[in-house]
Design an enzyme around this catalytic site. Structure first.
Site, mmCIF file in Angstrom:
data_model
loop_
_atom_site.group_PDB
_atom_site.id
_atom_site.type_symbol
_atom_site.label_atom_id
_atom_site.label_comp_id
_atom_site.label_asym_id
_atom_site.label_seq_id
_atom_site.Cartn_x
_atom_site.Cartn_y
_atom_site.Cartn_z
ATOM 1 N N LYS A 183 78.341 -4.300 -86.769
ATOM 2 C CA LYS A 183 79.275 -5.414 -86.931
ATOM 3 C C LYS A 183 79.112 -6.437 -85.810
ATOM 4 O O LYS A 183 79.673 -7.529 -85.862
ATOM 5 C CB LYS A 183 80.720 -4.903 -86.993
ATOM 6 C CG LYS A 183 81.056 -4.167 -88.296
ATOM 7 C CD LYS A 183 82.511 -3.697 -88.322
ATOM 8 C CE LYS A 183 82.857 -2.848 -89.530
ATOM 9 N NZ LYS A 183 83.239 -3.610 -90.727
ATOM 10 N N THR B 105 86.015 -6.644 -96.275
ATOM 11 C CA THR B 105 87.199 -7.179 -96.932
ATOM 12 C C THR B 105 88.045 -7.982 -95.955
ATOM 13 O O THR B 105 88.877 -8.780 -96.365
ATOM 14 C CB THR B 105 88.069 -6.049 -97.521
ATOM 15 O OG1 THR B 105 88.292 -5.074 -96.500
ATOM 16 C CG2 THR B 105 87.394 -5.397 -98.711
ATOM 17 N N LYS C 130 90.710 -11.691 -96.373
ATOM 18 C CA LYS C 130 92.086 -11.918 -95.929
ATOM 19 C C LYS C 130 92.172 -13.182 -95.102
ATOM 20 O O LYS C 130 93.108 -13.977 -95.244
ATOM 21 C CB LYS C 130 92.564 -10.710 -95.122
ATOM 22 C CG LYS C 130 92.545 -9.452 -95.952
ATOM 23 C CD LYS C 130 92.652 -8.181 -95.123
ATOM 24 C CE LYS C 130 92.341 -6.998 -96.042
ATOM 25 N NZ LYS C 130 92.294 -5.727 -95.329
ATOM 26 N N HIS D 4 80.245 3.396 -100.781
ATOM 27 C CA HIS D 4 80.528 2.431 -99.707
ATOM 28 C C HIS D 4 79.452 2.486 -98.636
ATOM 29 O O HIS D 4 79.683 2.097 -97.498
ATOM 30 C CB HIS D 4 81.883 2.730 -99.069
ATOM 31 C CG HIS D 4 83.045 2.568 -100.003
ATOM 32 N ND1 HIS D 4 83.841 1.456 -100.015
ATOM 33 C CD2 HIS D 4 83.533 3.376 -100.983
ATOM 34 C CE1 HIS D 4 84.782 1.595 -100.945
ATOM 35 N NE2 HIS D 4 84.617 2.748 -101.551
#
Ligand SMILES: Cc1ncc(COP(=O)(O)O)c(C=O)c1O
Ligand SMILES: Cc1ncc(COP(=O)(O)O)c(C=O)c1O
Lengths: 833, 833
Positions: free
Chosen positions: B575, B680, B684, B377
Site C-alpha cells: 500500500k 474500498t 468512501k 480477495h
C-alpha cells in the site's frame, strides 16, 4: 444528564419526569402487559408464541423491574439516613430459586398467577423452569441466604458481598450408583435476578513486591503488584417481606483488567497474550465443592482476596462519599466475617489505612479492632483454615508483612499478660511453625474481631473449652453465640403454601410471617381434631407430590401411607448417613426373618437419602454407592414390598429441599455428638411439621428444650460423653445386630465387596471414631419408638403440630435480631412506601 | 404458550393480545418514555440521574426494541414466502457503531435527537459513547458490513453468519512512536445491538476418529469426535433503509458443551477439569489481527470450522423445517464464501449429506456444486490459504477423507480433459505435496463453486491470467467479477449529514439514498457557483471538526486552510505508506531549501496517515515509527510552520474513518499496480467529495473511467508494466530525489538510524520490489498537480462535486444487485408495512 438550564425547556423536562414517576402497577392486566413486552423485547420472542421457559424469563424480568424500583428507593433512603451499615462478607450464598420467593415477598404472587393464567400458563409450571442459584456448598451458604432474607425483612441497612461463580456447586449425577460431578452451567440461559454493573468495577492486585517510599519525610510501604484483575459488580436485589426495603447482595466477577494495560503488549504472540490475560476470569469461575476445608490452594486464596479487596474498595468508597475521618468508620460500618474465609479483610483494611490513607499503625489498629466480627462454623481444630506462608507471601507480599506485624504486637501483649509461657504463645500465635510454616486465619480473626460467635449454645461451649480455649481465657468477653435460624418465608410460605394458609387460618393472622413467635399460638390447638384433620390433609398432599417426584426421578413407586423417613444433607462421616444405612439393613434383615403375621405389624417406611459428596471425599462417595447397592436389593425384593423402600434423591439442592421437606414425616439429624456446629436442615423440617430423630448435638439440643424430648426421638452419646467413649477404643462394645449388618456388607451381600471393605474396616473397634457401634442400640430404639408413635395417628399429628409451633425460635429473624443488637450494633432503617 | 382452550378465557386472552399489538411509537414523547424506562429498568439507574453513556445505553435499547419488531416481522414474512435465501459466510464483519446507522435506517434520527434534547442530552454526544464493533481487520471485513446494509435495504432474503469474537481487532496505542497492541474489550460494557439466543445452540465436534458402520447393509462412515464445543447464537439485526426489512447477522460464540457431559467427570481434580472445559470459549475469543494470512494455526482452523459447522447446522435445520428433499436445497439456498476462510463448508455439507442424510456421493456432489459461490480477495499466489494435512487430519479427520475423495474424482476428470499433464495436475491438485503436505483451500473452493468472483475488473484479469490461470482454462464460465462497493447510507448519510442534506437539496430528492445512480444528477450543477459555495462550506466545517480531533488526539494544531492529504488504511508494504512518507520528506526538504518568497507560494499541507500494522509485521511497524519520527521533526520545525504538518491518527477504525473521510481534501491510494484487489477506502473518500491521488490499481481503474482522469491525480507504473519492471531489477533507475530522501532516513536525520536501516535496504535497486523508486518521479508530479489544482478553488470544487457525482457506481447496492442476479439467483422479498 442534568436538566436543561433554560426556563421553558427545563419546565418541560420536569413535567416529563413527573409524568413517568409512577411505580409499575401490580394488577393482573398490567402484569400481563409487562410480561408480553418482555417476551417480545427482552426475550426477543414473538408474543404469540412462547413456551414455559420464555414465560419464566418474561415474568422474571417483570418482577426484576419491580425489584429495581424498590432497590433504588431503599438505597437512596439508606444514603440519606446514613445509618451504621452491616456488610456481610461470605464466600458462599446458596440462594436457590428467586421467582417464587420474590413474588411472595413483594406480595404479588396471586396476581402473577392470575396474569399467567390468563395468558395460558400455570404459575407452578413456569416457576419450575428456574434453575437454582447454587453459589455455595451447604449449611454455611444456605445460612447466609436465610440471613439476607431476614436482614431485608427486618429493615436492616445491610449488604451482602460475595463471589459470582460462573459455575456453582457441581451437579451430582448418579450412574450405576456412583456419584459423578458435572459443572453447573447456571448462567448459560441468562440470570434475570442480577443487575450487571459494568461501571462498578475495581482493580484487584496480586503478586509483585513491596517497596519503600518517602512521603513527607515519612517512610511508607508501597505494594507494586505483578498482576491486576478487574472485579465487576453484579447486584442481586433481596426484597424483604411486608416492607418496601430491598437490600443488595453484590457479587464480584473477575475480568481481565483494561485500565492497567499501559505495559500493554508488543509481543510476537498477540493471540496467546490475549488468551492468557483472559485467564483472569478463572478466579471467579468455579466454587470449591468442599464444605469443610480448602487448605493451601492458590486459586482459593486468590478467590478470597479478590472478593475481599473488591468489597472493601467498594465499602470504603461509599464511606468516603460522605465521611472524611476514618475514626468514624466503625460508627458507620460493621464487617461480618462468615467463617474465616474472608479474614484477609483484616490485613487489607490495615493496609489501606496505613499504606494508602497514611494513618499511624496504632490508630489504624484501633479502628480495625472495632470493625470486625467473626462467626465460626468449625468444631474441630483440624478444620481451621491455614495458609502456607510461602503462598501468601508470593500472592500478597504486603499482607504477609502486616500479619507478621499484627502478630508481633499480639505476642508482646501476650507476654505481658501470661508471661513467657512458650507453649501458650506458640498455640496462640498467628504464625504456625512447622514443616509448612502457615498463617492461622482463625487466630488472626480472633485477635482482631471484637466478637466471635458460635452458631449454637453447645458450639460456643466447644469453642470455649476446646477449639479456642486459650483465647477464651484471654478474652472471655469476645465469645458469644447466636443459634442459627432459617427463614420461614422460604421454608414455609414459598415451599409449603397450603401449610402456610392453614397456619394463618388457625392463628387468625398472617403476621407470623414477619413475627414468627406467633407460631407458638398453634400449641393451644395441637389436639384439636379439626386442625389435626386439615393438618394431615396438607401433609398428605405434600407426600403425594414427593412420591410423584421420586417416581419420575428413580422409577420407584412409593406409597404415601408409609412413613417418609428422610436424611438429606451433605454426605459426611460425622453426619452418619452410614448409621442410617446400617439401620435400614437391620430393618430389612428383620423383615426378611419375619413370618407373615409379624410382617403385618411392621410400619411401612420409605427411607429417603440425599446429598452430595465432595468430589475428592472417597468415603463419602462409597456411602452413596452403598445406599444404591442396598436400595437395589431392598426395592427389588418382592418379599418386602411396600414395607421398606430405600430411595436416593440425586442432586440435593435448595429447590429439591423445598419439595422434600414438606413431604417428610420423620427426618434424621444423627451426627456424632460434638460434631455438628449447629445444623439448619433440622429447623426446616421442624417448621414443616416433620418429626425429628436426632442426637443431642448442635442446635438440636435447643430444639429439644423448645419442643420437649417427648415430641421427638432422641438417642446416642452426649457431647460430654464422647471423649471418654473414644478413649475406650476397642474396649467399647457394639450390639450384636451391629456386627451382623456390618458383616452383611463386608461379605458382599450387596455386592461390591472389595469396594466397601474400607467402609467396614472403619467401623471396627478402635476405628469407629464416629461411634456408630456405640450408638447403634439406642438408634434402633429411637426408630422403634418412631414406629410406635406413627401408628398412633392422633399423637403423631399432635407432635407434628407442636414441632411447627415450637419452630419460631429457629427463625433467622431471631438470629439476626440478636446479631443486630449484640454483635453489630445496627438499627432498622425502614424505607417509607 | 398455547391459548386456553375454553371459550371465555380464550376470548379474553385474544382480546389482550390484540390490545397490545401496536408497534412502538416513534414520536419524541414516546421515545422519551422508552428511554427513561430503559434507564430505570435495563440500565438500572435512576431516571433522575444518568450520564451520557447511560443515555446511550437507554436510547440504544429503545432502538433495539424497534429493531426486534421489524426483525420478527421480516423473518416471519421470509418464512411464509419461502424464497431462495442467501447465506453470506464471513469470518469478519467490521460493523463499526450501530446507533446512528440504525436510527437513520429506521428514519427516526430527528425524533431521537429531539427526545434526547428534551431530556437534556445531545444526540451527537450520546452517539459518541458507543464503541466500535470491530470484528474484522480491514477491507474484506468492512465490505461484508456494507454488503449487509445493501442486502437489507434492497429487501433481499439474506442472512450473514460469522463469529462473535470476544475481543475484536486490537486497539492500536502509540507510545513514543511505536505501535502497541491492546485487547479490544468491546463487550465489557454490554452490547445492546445483539440478541442472545441461549436456546439456539449447536454442538460442534472436533478431533476423534472415523469409524465404519453398517446401515441397512450399506457401509457408512461415522465420525466419533474427541471433543465437543457448543456454539451459541447472537443475532444482530440489520435494518434496511426505507423499508421494514430487517435482516439478521448471526454470530456464534463458543461455550463449553453441556448436553454431552455423559462422560462427565469423576476426577480427583474437579476444579481443573472445570477450568479446562471452560477453555472451549477460547475458540471465539480473539480475532486474528492479520488481514492477509493465517497459515497453519490450529486455533484459526478451529475458528473456521466452528463457525462453518454451527452455521450449516442452523441453515439445514431451517431448510428441513419446511422441505424434505435435498435436491431442492440449491433452489432454496445460496452459500457465499467470503474468501476461502469458510471453505470447510464444502466438505462439511458433503459430510452431512453423505454421512448423516445418507445421500449417495454423486447425488450429494451434484447438490453441493450448485450451492456455493466464492469471492476471492487475493492477488498473489502466496496469499492463498493452505492447511497442513497433519493439522486438518487431526482436527477434522472425516473432512480430510472427504477432501481426498473430492480431489480423487477431480484428478480423474482432469486427466480425461487434459491427458496426463502431470505439471498441470500437480498445480491444480487440491493437495499440495512438498515438505509440508497441505490442502489448498482455493483449489478446493474453485472445484466446487459454481462461480468465482473477483472484486474488480483488473482483479478478475489477474485471477484469470495468473493466480487461477489453470482453472480459468478449464472452467472459463465460472469466472466473474463484481467490483466492490460501499454503502452511501453509512458513508454519506450517517457520517456526513450536512453533505447529505446538500445533495438532497440540489437533487430535489432523497431518493439517491436508495437509488444511488441519481447522484449523477449532481454533474449538471458541478460548476454552479451557489452549489460550489455551499459545498465548500460543508467541507470546511468537516475539516474543522477533523482539525479539532487531531488537536485533542495529538496536540498538533493544524489549519483548515491547508490541504488535508490523507492516507488511512492498514499498513502494508504494497500500500506504500512509505512512498507517501518519502514524498513528505522530499516536500520538507524542498521547503527547507526555499527562500521566503518561494515559501510563500507553497500550498500548505496537512499530511494525515493512519492505520494498524499486524502485530507480527515488523516492516509495517517500522513504517509507523518512521511516520512519527518524521512528524516529530517537521511539526517542531518553526521554519516550516503551517506549510507542512504530518499527523499520525492512532487506532484507525470505522468511526475514526467516519470522521476523517468527510474532512479530507485529497486521499492517497497508491498501491503498487497489481497488488490491490479492489480497495474500498477510495470509494468512501470519493463519495464525500475528496479527490483521489492514485495508481491505476484495483477498482481505481474503474473510478478513473467513471469520473475521468482529469478529475483525479494518477501516476505510476501500470499493472501490465510491473512484471517487466521487476525483471529489470537493479538496472531500474530511480530519480535523484529518491536517493536523497532515502539517504536522509538512512543517515539518521530522523533518528533511530539502526532501526530504520532495514527499511532503507529494502529500497535499494534489486530490493525495491514495490517499485517505490520507479514511481517516485511520477508521484511527485501528481502531487505537484494536486497543489496546482488546489489553488484554483473553482476547479478543485468542481472536481470534488464530480467525484461525489460519479461515486454511484461504487455503491454496494450496485455490487449486491449484480451478485443477486448473476451469482446467487435471489430476488427481493419485501415485508409489507
Ligand atoms: C441444599 C441444602 N444443603 C445443605 C443444607 C444444610 O443441611 P444440614 O444443616 O442438615 O446439614 C441445607 C439446609 O437446609 C440445604 O438446603
Ligand atoms: C476501518 C477501515 N479499515 C480499512 C478499510 C479498507 O481501506 P482500503 O480499501 O483503503 O484498504 C476501510 C474501508 O474504508 C475501513 O473503513
Amino acid at each position: 444528564g442534568l436538566l436543561p438550564e433554560s426556563g421553558e425547556r427545563r419546565g418541560k423536562a420536569e413535567r416529563l419526569f413527573r409524568l413517568m414517576d409512577g411505580f409499575r402497577r401490580n394488577d393482573p392486566v398490567s402484569l400481563q402487559k409487562d410480561i408480553l413486552d418482555h417476551v417480545e423485547f427482552t426475550v426477543a420472542r414473538s408474543r404469540f408464541n412462547f413456551d414455559d421457559f420464555e414465560a419464566y424469563q418474561a415474568l422474571s424480568h417483570s418482577i426484576r423491574d419491580r425489584l429495581i424500583e424498590r432497590w433504588h428507593d431503599t438505597q437512596q433512603y439508606f444514603k440519606r439516613k446514613d445509618p451504621k451499615r452491616l456488610y456481610f462478607l461470605s464466600l458462599e450464598f446458596l440462594m436457590g430459586r428467586s421467582l417464587s420467593n420474590s413474588v411472595i415477598n413483594l406480595g404479588i404472587r396471586d396476581n402473577c398467577a392470575d396474569a399467567l393464567n390468563q395468558l395460558g400458563f400455570e404459575f407452578e409450571v413456569v416457576a419450575e423452569q428456574e434453575g437454582d442459584g447454587a453459589l455455595g456448598n451447604g449449611g454455611l451458604a444456605r445460612l447466609s441466604a436465610c440471613q439476607m432474607d431476614s436482614l431485608a425483612t427486618m429493615d436492616f441497612p445491610a449488604w451482602g458481598y460475595g463471589l459470582r461463580y460462573q459455575y456453582g456447586l457441581f451437579r451430582q449425577v448418579i450412574f450405576d450408583g456412583f456419584q459423578y460431578e458435572q459443572p453447573d452451567y447456571w448462567l448459560n440461559f441468562g440470570n434475570p435476578w442480577e443487575i450487571e454493573r459494568v461501571h462498578v468495577s475495581y482493580a484487584v492486585k496480586f503478586y509483585g513486591n513491596v517497596e519503600e517510599e518517602l512521603l513527607n519525610g515519612e517512610k511508607c510501604k508501597v505494594w507494586v503488584p505483578g498482576e491486576m484483575v478487574e472485579a465487576v459488580a453484579y447486584d442481586n436485589p433481596i426484597p424483604g417481606y411486608g416492607t418496601r426495603n430491598t437490600i443488595n447482595l453484590r457479587l464480584w466477577a473477575a475480568k481481565p483488567s483494561d485500565q492497567h494495560d499501559m505495559e500493554s503488549f508488543n509481543t510476537g504472540d498477540y493471540i496467546n497474550a490475549v488468551i492468557n490475560r483472559q485467564g483472569a476470569e478463572t478466579i471467579s469461575s468455579v466454587l470449591y465443592p468442599d464444605d469443610r476445608s480448602y487448605q493451601g490452594k492458590e486459586l482459593r486464596l486468590k478467590q478470597q482476596y479478590f472478593f475481599v479487596s473488591a468489597s472493601l474498595q467498594d465499602i470504603i468508597r461509599r464511606f468516603k462519599d460522605s465521611h472524611s475521618n476514618f475514626d468514624e468508620f466503625p460508627d458507620k460500618v460493621a464487617l461480618q466475617l462468615n467463617d474465616t474465609h474472608p479474614s484477609l479483610a483484616i490485613p487489607e483494611v490495615m493496609r489501606i489505612l496505613v499504606d494508602e490513607e497514611h494513618l499511624e499503625w496504632s490508630r489504624a489498629w484501633g479502628i480495625v479492632c472495632k470493625l470486625f466480627s467473626l462467626t465460626s462454623h468449625t468444631v474441630l481444630p483440624e478444620g481451621l483454615e491455614k495458609v502456607p506462608v510461602d503462598l501468601l507471601g508470593s500472592l500478597l507480599p504486603r499482607h504477609l508483612q502486616i500479619i507478621y506485624d499484627i502478630n508481633f504486637f499480639f505476642m508482646e501483649d501476650l507476654k505481658k499478660h501470661f508471661g513467657l509461657d512458650y507453649d501458650r504463645l506458640s498455640r496462640m500465635s498467628i504464625v504456625e511453625e512447622g514443616a509448612v510454616k502457615s498463617i492461622r486465619m482463625a487466630n488472626l480473626s480472633i485477635v482482631c474481631c471484637h466478637t466471635v460467635n458460635g452458631v449454637s449454645r453447645v458450639h460456643l461451649e466447644l469453642l470455649k473449652t476446646r477449639v479456642f480455649k486459650d483465647f477464651y481465657e484471654l478474652w472471655p468477653q469476645k465469645f458469644q453465640f447466636k443459634t442459627n435460624g432459617v427463614t420461614q418465608r422460604r421454608w414455609i410460605v414459598v415451599s409449603n403454601p397450603s401449610l402456610c394458609s392453614l397456619i394463618s387460618k388457625w392463628l387468625g393472622t398472617e403476621a407470623w410471617i414477619r413475627d414468627v413467635d406467633l407460631l407458638l399460638g398453634l400449641r393451644e390447638h395441637a389436639a384439636n381434631a379439626d386442625l389435626q384433620q386439615e393438618w394431615n390433609m396438607v401433609r398428605r398432599v405434600n407426600k403425594m407430590r414427593l412420591a410423584e417426584y421420586i417416581e419420575t426421578m428413580s422409577g420407584i413407586k412409593v406409597s404415601p401411607d408409609a412413613m417418609f423417613d428422610v436424611q438429606t444433607k451433605r454426605i459426611h462421616e460425622y453426619k452418619r448417613q452410614l448409621l442410617n444405612l446400617l439401620g435400614i439393613i437391620h430393618r430389612y434383615d428383620c423383615i426378611k426373618n419375619m413370618n407373615m403375621n409379624e410382617r403385618r405389624k411392621v410400619v411401612p417406611r420409605v427411607c429417603i437419602i440425599g446429598g452430595k459428596a465432595a468430589p475428592g471425599y472417597e468415603i463419602a462417595k462409597k456411602i452413596i454407592k452403598l445406599c444404591h447397592a442396598v436400595g437395589e436389593k431392598i426395592n427389588n425384593d418382592s418379599d418386602v414390598g411396600d414395607l421398606l423402600k430405600l430411595v436416593f434423591i440425586p442432586d440435593y439442592n435448595v429447590s429439591v429441599a423445598e419439595l422434600v421437606i414438606p413431604g417428610s414425616d420423620l427426618s434424621q439429624h444423627i451426627s456424632t455428638a460434638g460434631h455438628e456446629p449447629s445444623g439448619t436442615g433440622s429447623m426446616k423440617f421442624l417448621m414443616n411439621g416433620c418429626l425429628l430423630l436426632a442426637t443431642a448435638d448442635g442446635s438440636t439440643i435447643e430444639i429439644i428444650e423448645e419442643i420437649g424430648e417427648d415430641n421427638m426421638f432422641t438417642f446416642g452419646a452426649k457431647v460430654h460423653e464422647v471423649p471418654a467413649l473414644r478413649e475406650k477404643g476397642s474396649a467399647l462394645t457394639a450390639p450384636l445386630q451391629f456386627a451382623r449388618v456390618v458383616r452383611m456388607v463386608r461379605d458382599g451381600y450387596f455386592g461390591f465387596k472389595d469396594y466397601f471393605k474400607s467402609l467396614c474396616d472403619a467401623l471396627d473397634g478402635n476405628g469407629d471414631f464416629y461411634l456408630l457401634g456405640h450408638d447403634f442400640g439406642s438408634y434402633l430404639e429411637a426408630q422403634a419408638e418412631a414406629d410406635k408413635a406413627f401408628v398412633d395417628r392422633e399423637k403423631w399429628t399432635r407432635m407434628s403440630i407442636l414441632s411447627t409451633a415450637g419452630s419460631g425460635r429457629f427463625s433467622s429473624d431471631r438470629t439476626i435480631g440478636e446479631y443486630a443488637e449484640k454483635t453489630w450494633g445496627i438499627e432498622p432503617c425502614r424505607c417509607p412506601f
